[in-house]
Scaffold this motif. Structure first.
Motif, short mmCIF file in Angstrom:
data_model
loop_
_atom_site.label_atom_id
_atom_site.label_comp_id
_atom_site.label_asym_id
_atom_site.label_seq_id
_atom_site.Cartn_x
_atom_site.Cartn_y
_atom_site.Cartn_z
N LEU A 6 0.85 -1.18 0.00
CA LEU A 6 0.00 0.00 0.00
C LEU A 6 0.89 1.24 0.00
O LEU A 6 1.73 1.40 0.85
CB LEU A 6 -0.90 0.02 1.24
CG LEU A 6 -1.91 1.15 1.28
CD1 LEU A 6 -3.00 0.93 0.24
CD2 LEU A 6 -2.54 1.25 2.67
N VAL A 7 0.70 2.11 -0.98
CA VAL A 7 1.49 3.33 -1.07
C VAL A 7 0.55 4.52 -1.16
O VAL A 7 -0.63 4.37 -1.48
CB VAL A 7 2.43 3.32 -2.29
CG1 VAL A 7 3.40 2.18 -2.21
CG2 VAL A 7 1.64 3.25 -3.58
N ASN A 8 1.05 5.71 -0.90
CA ASN A 8 0.20 6.87 -1.03
C ASN A 8 0.47 7.60 -2.34
O ASN A 8 1.42 7.31 -3.05
CB ASN A 8 0.32 7.81 0.17
CG ASN A 8 1.72 8.39 0.32
OD1 ASN A 8 2.37 8.71 -0.66
ND2 ASN A 8 2.17 8.52 1.55
N GLY A 9 -0.36 8.56 -2.66
CA GLY A 9 -0.29 9.22 -3.95
C GLY A 9 1.00 9.96 -4.21
O GLY A 9 1.37 10.20 -5.35
N ALA A 10 1.72 10.33 -3.15
CA ALA A 10 2.95 11.08 -3.33
C ALA A 10 4.03 10.29 -4.04
O ALA A 10 5.03 10.84 -4.47
CB ALA A 10 3.47 11.55 -1.97
N ALA A 11 3.84 8.99 -4.18
CA ALA A 11 4.86 8.14 -4.80
C ALA A 11 4.84 8.18 -6.31
O ALA A 11 5.66 7.56 -6.96
CB ALA A 11 4.69 6.70 -4.34
N ILE A 12 3.93 8.92 -6.92
CA ILE A 12 3.72 8.81 -8.36
C ILE A 12 4.94 9.20 -9.18
O ILE A 12 5.16 8.69 -10.27
CB ILE A 12 2.50 9.64 -8.80
CG1 ILE A 12 2.14 9.30 -10.24
CG2 ILE A 12 2.75 11.14 -8.66
CD1 ILE A 12 0.78 9.80 -10.66
N VAL A 135 -4.04 2.13 -3.73
CA VAL A 135 -3.49 3.42 -3.31
C VAL A 135 -4.43 4.06 -2.29
O VAL A 135 -5.65 3.98 -2.44
CB VAL A 135 -3.30 4.37 -4.52
CG1 VAL A 135 -2.80 5.74 -4.07
CG2 VAL A 135 -2.34 3.77 -5.53
N GLU A 136 -3.89 4.68 -1.29
CA GLU A 136 -4.72 5.34 -0.28
C GLU A 136 -5.36 6.62 -0.81
O GLU A 136 -4.78 7.34 -1.64
CB GLU A 136 -3.88 5.70 0.94
CG GLU A 136 -3.44 4.51 1.75
CD GLU A 136 -2.72 4.95 3.01
OE1 GLU A 136 -1.56 5.40 2.89
OE2 GLU A 136 -3.33 4.86 4.10
N LEU A 137 -6.57 6.91 -0.34
CA LEU A 137 -7.20 8.20 -0.59
C LEU A 137 -6.39 9.29 0.10
O LEU A 137 -5.75 9.06 1.12
CB LEU A 137 -8.62 8.22 -0.03
CG LEU A 137 -9.68 7.41 -0.77
CD1 LEU A 137 -10.92 7.25 0.10
CD2 LEU A 137 -10.04 8.08 -2.10
N HIS A 168 -7.89 16.99 -7.36
CA HIS A 168 -7.88 15.79 -6.51
C HIS A 168 -6.52 15.10 -6.66
O HIS A 168 -5.85 15.25 -7.66
CB HIS A 168 -9.02 14.85 -6.89
CG HIS A 168 -10.34 15.55 -7.01
ND1 HIS A 168 -10.96 16.12 -5.93
CD2 HIS A 168 -11.13 15.80 -8.08
CE1 HIS A 168 -12.09 16.68 -6.32
NE2 HIS A 168 -12.22 16.51 -7.61
N SER A 169 -6.17 14.32 -5.66
CA SER A 169 -4.82 13.74 -5.63
C SER A 169 -4.69 12.45 -6.43
O SER A 169 -3.64 12.20 -7.03
CB SER A 169 -4.41 13.47 -4.17
OG SER A 169 -4.33 14.67 -3.45
N THR A 170 -5.72 11.59 -6.44
CA THR A 170 -5.59 10.28 -7.08
C THR A 170 -6.61 10.09 -8.19
O THR A 170 -6.93 8.97 -8.55
CB THR A 170 -5.73 9.14 -6.05
OG1 THR A 170 -7.08 9.12 -5.55
CG2 THR A 170 -4.78 9.32 -4.89
#
Length: 237
Positions: A6-12, A135-137, A168-170
């Protein structure tokens, strides 16, 4: 079985860096978030697989060889993998024969929607598998609806959201460029309008997985609180 990370959106943005500077690193099977529309998003050992199962009229995605009753060709995955902006770097060679067979996404994990009913997940993933959110919200994915704070979706476009880059982030398909391509450039067509309505943020995107006894998807773990719930939304069921 996929080793789920599980990763967050900042990893893109990581893909373009690691693929050129850290080629000898042993990345996990599912490494980090990527954009299938961009080149060099992933290490040389991985491929950027879309995690978005959205299909026309909210139908189940009908991937090649699955022959799902009532299914439709997906908008952003399978043969349309390259139209997605949301994906994960996957070492597809390790799941050969277990994933998709479309040439555009060969051996990618099967995309699914964690909010589907159990029978839909069984139809798309198989009875022995579950659908785990990839991916987390993030807080920018949330809107104030009539029932409280919740994740934004395509039905909010024009009312609670404009779905622009940065809104929006994701979110999938900023500005609707991929939906427009699917509609042959006709923004007034039924294809474009429906595609826009099927857009989502992270809560509706995931991969089909086989989990071991006692394992659960990270976002289904006891005590997990997503960003929208933290902002005042209803707690997870």
């Amino acid at each position: 079985m996929l080793r789920f990370v599980l990763v967050n959106g900042a990893a893109i943005g990581l893909g373009a860096i690691v693929s050129t500077s850290c080629v000898d690193v042993d990345y996990p099977l599912v490494a980090f978030r990527c954009n299938p529309q961009q080149e060099s998003n992933c290490p040389d050992t991985h491929f950027c697989c879309s995690d978005d199962p959205a299909a026309p009229m909210g139908a189940k995605p009908n991937y090649m060889g699955k022959n799902i009753d009532g299914g439709e060709d997906p908008y952003f995955s399978g043969m349309n993998n390259a139209l997605s902006t949301s994906g994960m770097c996957v070492r597809t060679a390790d799941i050969a024969g277990q994933g998709l067979i479309e040439l555009a996404a060969a051996n990618c994990p099967i995309p699914c929607n964690p909010t589907w009913e159990a029978d839909w997940i069984n139809d798309v993933c198989g009875e022995s598998r579950v659908c785990c959110q990839t991916v987390e919200l993030e807080a920018k994915d949330c809107v104030q609806g009539s029932d409280g704070v919740r994740p934004v979706n395509g039905g909010d476009i024009g009312t609670l959201s404009q779905w622009r880059p940065g809104d929006h982030s994701t979110h999938q398909d900023p500005n609707g460029s991929s939906c427009l391509a699917l509609a042959g450039g006709n923004s007034g067509s039924a294809v474009f309008q429906d595609c826009v309505r099927q857009l989502s943020v992270a809560d509706q995107r995931g991969f089909c997985m086989a989990l071991g006894a006692g394992q659960v998807c990270p976002t289904k773990a006891p005590g997990y609180i997503d960003a929208c719930t933290a902002l005042g939304g209803a707690p997870p069921a």
